[in-house]
Design an enzyme around this catalytic site. Structure first.
Site, mmCIF file in Angstrom:
data_model
loop_
_atom_site.group_PDB
_atom_site.id
_atom_site.type_symbol
_atom_site.label_atom_id
_atom_site.label_comp_id
_atom_site.label_asym_id
_atom_site.label_seq_id
_atom_site.Cartn_x
_atom_site.Cartn_y
_atom_site.Cartn_z
ATOM 1 N N THR A 198 0.890 -1.160 0.000
ATOM 2 C CA THR A 198 0.000 0.000 0.000
ATOM 3 C C THR A 198 0.922 1.201 0.000
ATOM 4 O O THR A 198 2.084 1.087 0.378
ATOM 5 C CB THR A 198 -0.875 0.044 1.282
ATOM 6 O OG1 THR A 198 -1.494 -1.209 1.490
ATOM 7 C CG2 THR A 198 -1.944 1.108 1.200
ATOM 8 N N ARG A 226 -13.088 -7.539 -3.866
ATOM 9 C CA ARG A 226 -12.601 -7.400 -2.493
ATOM 10 C C ARG A 226 -12.129 -5.972 -2.250
ATOM 11 O O ARG A 226 -11.438 -5.378 -3.073
ATOM 12 C CB ARG A 226 -11.457 -8.379 -2.235
ATOM 13 C CG ARG A 226 -10.837 -8.288 -0.826
ATOM 14 C CD ARG A 226 -9.644 -7.360 -0.763
ATOM 15 N NE ARG A 226 -9.016 -7.357 0.563
ATOM 16 C CZ ARG A 226 -8.005 -6.565 0.905
ATOM 17 N NH1 ARG A 226 -7.502 -5.708 0.034
ATOM 18 N NH2 ARG A 226 -7.491 -6.606 2.123
ATOM 19 N N GLY A 228 -10.308 -3.547 0.823
ATOM 20 C CA GLY A 228 -9.644 -3.525 2.122
ATOM 21 C C GLY A 228 -9.874 -2.233 2.863
ATOM 22 O O GLY A 228 -10.885 -1.551 2.684
ATOM 23 N N ASP A 229 -8.912 -1.855 3.686
ATOM 24 C CA ASP A 229 -9.075 -0.677 4.548
ATOM 25 C C ASP A 229 -8.691 0.630 3.879
ATOM 26 O O ASP A 229 -9.091 1.695 4.343
ATOM 27 C CB ASP A 229 -8.240 -0.831 5.817
ATOM 28 C CG ASP A 229 -6.742 -0.841 5.516
ATOM 29 O OD1 ASP A 229 -6.304 -1.669 4.689
ATOM 30 O OD2 ASP A 229 -6.006 -0.012 6.072
ATOM 31 N N THR A 249 -1.059 0.435 6.555
ATOM 32 C CA THR A 249 -0.712 -0.540 5.529
ATOM 33 C C THR A 249 -0.668 -1.901 6.182
ATOM 34 O O THR A 249 -0.092 -2.063 7.255
ATOM 35 C CB THR A 249 0.640 -0.230 4.868
ATOM 36 O OG1 THR A 249 1.011 -1.337 4.033
ATOM 37 C CG2 THR A 249 1.749 0.020 5.883
ATOM 38 N N GLY A 250 -1.325 -2.875 5.569
ATOM 39 C CA GLY A 250 -1.315 -4.201 6.163
ATOM 40 C C GLY A 250 -2.521 -5.015 5.751
ATOM 41 O O GLY A 250 -3.099 -4.814 4.690
ATOM 42 N N GLY A 252 -5.911 -5.480 5.480
ATOM 43 C CA GLY A 252 -6.982 -4.498 5.554
ATOM 44 C C GLY A 252 -8.165 -4.922 6.390
ATOM 45 O O GLY A 252 -8.783 -4.105 7.081
#
Length: 473
Positions: A198, A226, A228-229, A249-250, A252
């Site tokens: 990210t 999909r 994510g965050d 970042t990771g 999500g």
């Protein structure tokens, strides 16, 4: 104002009665502007390889230089965040824009968000497939619509209407080599070593305004659709003047479940935590190891970068002359004194849970006086039940004894489904379910407000409601 709102307002007022630590009004050397960036967390430099590490470092330095020059010339936080993330999106070494990873159907679906700390305005897009720079489209959603989030084909159509630069989807798949983001992510997955790509940027500008932005291609081999965050404001991105600007970042899904970005600001606002302590608590105590990383800057220019993964591409610069980039931080960026012991909040919840369960034991032993020991022995105690409000400890005790004069009426009491809401450092709101097992069973819900006193936690307000289909006393 409904009852729940009234109770919460009263609880907050009680919390504010407690003394708060005195903080310095400004740091020893005032920071005029500051910027922090990240290019993804996950693999360590050793796993990335020398060629990839060199490209990542060069990409971080170029993006950071872009932001530093803009801020030094007086650019706004929002303009800087957008420009810096565009440079990262244009660099195929990072998993965003040009370097986005692909779904299990072999196409790119990108997500992005921005937030203006001055106004709390925000914009986001998810699942876009033809936008060259998703961060710019996210900003257009913020400035040109009444919405916050546009997704899929609708977001692509909005981009076309706004004349945001579009590219053929092949643009995201061309000119890839063994060191680009997509191939690094794929290779990492094959080795069971996560590379959570990210990009993000958080800024404090010369005008005292904060802003944050995040952009990503998602996770490699993800299901189509999909999200994510990164495009979820409050999960992967958040900014509010007076508090902080955050980008994550990771994994999500974990950032969404824990409302990570907003929780940092909430800890600062409601629990009087510093930016570093709030992030350290989340990275070490809230999220599982290997989940990801965070970057943030406070209103005072405090910079924090932390990760609980083997590495994180990141960098920071400010008006004091600081300029640095990293692919891994010592101790994950956390203070060397930080531990993974339970947080103060967790300890408080454990202590209050023990008191509540002791109340149930005392009740079941038929001892109302012992049951009342956890209540505040004050005329200011309030107890609300059945539409009636009782004020004062003595009156509350008398009311209990009148309603439950013998063991048959008292029955056997259980408290379950406890939920906790810290209200500053010295108060806690607790919600739960109560049940009386007896000839005529009863059950319902309760709201308690505990306050910390020198002798320990005490209930200062108790509201009990009864389920409509249970028997009256």
């Amino acid at each position: 104002m409904n009852f729940k709102t009234t109770i919460l307002a009263a609880a907050v007022a009680i919390a504010l009665l407690a003394p708060r630590p005195i903080q310095s009004e400004e740091p020893a050397m005032k920071t005029k502007w500051a910027i922090v960036i990240h290019g993804g967390a996950g693999s360590s430099p050793a796993q990335l390889g020398e060629a990839s590490s060199q490209k990542r470092t060069a990409g971080l330095q170029h993006a950071l230089q872009t932001g530093r020059d803009m801020l030094a010339d007086g650019a706004t936080a929002m303009d800087t965040v957008e420009a810096v993330i565009r440079t990262l999106e244009d660099n195929p070494i990072f998993n965003a824009g040009r370097g986005s990873v692909v779904t299990n159907e072999g196409r790119v679906e990108m997500d992005s968000s921005v937030m203006d700390g001055k106004t709390l305005a925000c914009g986001a897009v998810a699942g876009v497939t033809r936008v060259k720079n998703p961060i710019s489209l996210a900003r257009r959603v913020m400035t040109e619509t009444k919405h916050v989030l546009l997704v899929g084909p609708g977001a692509d159509e909005f981009a076309e209407a706004q004349q945001v630069p579009l590219v053929d989807p092949e643009y995201f798949l061309s000119q890839r080599d063994g060191d680009d983001a997509a191939n690094i992510a794929s290779a990492s997955q094959e080795k069971d070593e996560s590379h959570l790509g990210t990009v993000g940027c958080v800024v404090l500008d010369l005008h005292g305004n904060l802003a944050a932005g995040t952009s990503t291609g998602g996770t490699a081999n993800k299901l189509p659709g999909r999200v994510g965050d990164s495009p979820i404001v409050g999960a992967g991105t958040y900014a509010a003047n007076g508090l902080c600007a955050v980008s994550g970042t990771g994994v999500g899904e974990e950032y969404i479940r824990n409302s990570v970005a907003y929780d940092i600001a909430a800890q600062m606002r409601y629990a009087n935590q510093s930016l570093e302590s709030a992030i350290t608590d989340i990275m070490l105590n809230r999220l599982e190891p290997g989940v990801g990383g965070l970057i943030a800057v406070s209103q005072q220019g405090e910079i924090v970068m932390q990760h609980n993964t083997p590495g994180m591409s990141c960098g920071a610069a400010d008006s004091t002359g600081r300029f640095e980039t990293h692919l891994i931080l010592d101790n994950g960026g956390a203070p060397t004194t930080a531990t993974t012991e339970p947080s103060q909040s967790a300890s408080d919840e454990s202590a209050i849970t023990e008191l509540i369960q002791q109340q149930a034991s005392d009740w079941n032993a038929g001892d109302i006086d012992a049951f009342m020991k956890v209540y505040w022995k004050s005329d200011q105690l309030t107890f609300s039940s059945g539409g009636e409000v009782t004020r004062g400890f003595d009156a509350t005790l008398q009311r209990y004894k009148e309603r439950y004069p013998n063991p048959e009426k008292m029955g056997k009491l259980t408290f379950t489904d406890l939920e906790f809401l810290p209200l500053g450092d010295s108060a806690m709101q607790v919600l739960g379910v109560w049940k009386l097992a007896r000839t005529e069973p009863m059950e319902g819900k309760f709201t308690l407000v505990f306050r910390r006193f020198p002798e320990g936690w005490k209930i200062v307000h108790d509201h009990t409601s009864k389920s409509p289909d249970t028997q009256d006393d």
